[in-house]
Design an enzyme around this catalytic site. Sequence first.
Site, PDB file in Angstrom:
ATOM      1  N   ASP A 248       0.806  -1.035   0.193  1.00 33.94           N
ATOM      2  CA  ASP A 248      -0.048  -0.077   0.130  1.00 33.94           C
ATOM      3  C   ASP A 248       0.859   1.261   0.032  1.00 33.94           C
ATOM      4  OD1 ASP A 248      -2.945  -1.184   2.099  1.00 33.94           O
ATOM      5  OD2 ASP A 248      -2.330  -1.686   0.012  1.00 33.94           O
TER       6      ASP A 248
ATOM      7  N   GLU B  16      -2.720  -1.993  -8.743  1.00 30.31           N
ATOM      8  CA  GLU B  16      -1.636  -1.099  -8.990  1.00 30.31           C
ATOM      9  C   GLU B  16      -1.582  -0.330 -10.459  1.00 30.31           C
ATOM     10  OE1 GLU B  16      -1.701  -4.448  -9.173  1.00 30.31           O
ATOM     11  OE2 GLU B  16      -0.326  -5.417 -10.605  1.00 30.31           O
TER      12      GLU B  16
END
Length: 624
Positions: free
Chosen positions: A518, A544
């Site tokens: 993260d 992503e």
Amino acid sequence: MPRTRASLLALTLAVLTATNAHAQSDRAAAFDKLFDQLDSERLNPATPEAAKAEIARLRALVPPGDRRRELLYESTECFQPPEDVRASLAYAQQGVAAAKALDDAEVESRFQLCEASVQEMLGEVQTSLQQYTRGIELARRSEHPALVGDGMVLRGNLYSYLGRHAEALIDFTTAQHLYDSSRQAERSEGNLQNIAVAYRRMGETEKAREYLERSREIAKRHDDWPSLAVVAVQMGFLYQDIGRPDLALPQFEEGVRIARQRLDTSLVAGTQLALASSQVELGRYAQALATVQTSKAGFASVGDVGDAGMLAVIEARARAGLGQNDQALALYAGAEKILQADQNDRYLEMMYPHRAALYERTGNAAAALADYKRYLALREKRLAARSEQRTLMLRQQTDAAQRDFENQRLRTEKSMREQDVQALLKARRWQRIAIGLGIALITVLGVLVGRQIVRTRKLRLLASTDELTGVANRRRIELIGADAVAQSRADERPLCVIAFDIDGFKAINDAHGHLVGDQVIARVAETCQHTLRQFDEIGRMGGEEFVVLLPDTTIDAASQVAERLRANVEALDFRDAAADLRVTISVGVTPLAPRDAGLADLIARADQALYQAKAAGRNCVRTT
């Protein structure tokens, strides 16, 4: 008989006195008219000799014994290109003292701004900044909005030179507002090129080009040769910024041609310095060295050392290109001292990679490494400063909007009070009470509506923002993208889309955990957002994967933006999260095509280019 002669004498003296007073009044009016024309730039002499003639005409119109108008003339003379900078400094300081003795804030402001500009020529940058600010404060005290704008333009140019582009743009746009509100068309038109330079140095190439083209058209209409020379030079720098020194060269040559024919020595020297920078970029080292020497002589002839640092850098690059390594290193050392004293990180960042390359060629690896480290530190500082400058600019714009709203509110309230007074004089008591109740009700309703609007905006923001990264979420970027496609087609302007994702992200999660994953996503998003221009849009599509919209951008420019994104992500340091963690992205770029039905087609094609980048080994950019 003697009494008659005395009467005739008294009558003659009275007539002569009245005639002299009338002549003085006419002379003062003629002076004021010419001074206003020169001050507002409505007169634009074609040559330095013509400008000197106008100044001489102004001097001849100063009424005898009129100290204020005499000082106004001297303040105009103070801003003429100096033949001796030190003498000009003394002249300006004498003017400041004389204006203080006269207790005239406007005249003192003019001399203070002149002194600041001379200090800038002498390389006293920090002193100059303080004096520009002092001059602006005096202009405000004198309630002369155009003079306040002039001070802000001068200070803004120095901010821009120092790399403080947001502060420069704030000064330029504030000056523009002052010029427009006080109907100073000539000042307003001349300020366009200052705004263009600030946008260019902030990386807003298209905005800079737009302002420069507007400025060029206006200068052509008015035969404004200094502005035409400045626009040509700034166009050259714009082409250099995008890596096209071949296109920059003819622009610089045009600036030199205009300056030689029409302008004074210091302006000629400035255009020659710009030309030399282009010649160095093109590898024409002997030509560049000759041009630098000519420029240096021009600056020296008037005692102007304001560009000494950049002169030394360009001469050093030329001599290094000619194999004169020792001389080049000595020049680099001198330039470093000057630029550090000026706190000019922008030019230092430009210099260090070239000196590092020279150190490498001469076998001094340690010195080369030190310069590369200095370059990287300044680069990181600039990237951080860019974010701060954007925040500062947005805050200033918000504050300005609030001030305008507050001023409008105060004017409205004043108008309403005056109307109320008239109504109170004529109306009965029940009418006054009804008006008061109505105003109170409207105020309460306004407060309630305002709170509801704020609450609604907050809810919309939450619904359209990705929680982890703070950028637009998928729904929001698709809405923005649909509008961008429609607008691009309506205006017949280019549009490009970038798709990228983080290379090997699953492996990062597996090796370091989802918390580190993260952090990687959030920091990559933040870096990319800071790298993009203010009108670009970035959104997270999921996981992503990200998409970037580049309105009004050709495929070549979009590829450059994509390469900056890739390089800046690769440069990120994640050692605080994991010692061996290195993060890269693969990037795909595509332009809007006539066959595209909508945003989905562009994203699909950008994804194809992204897969090509993956197949090519990752950490690269591909277009389709």
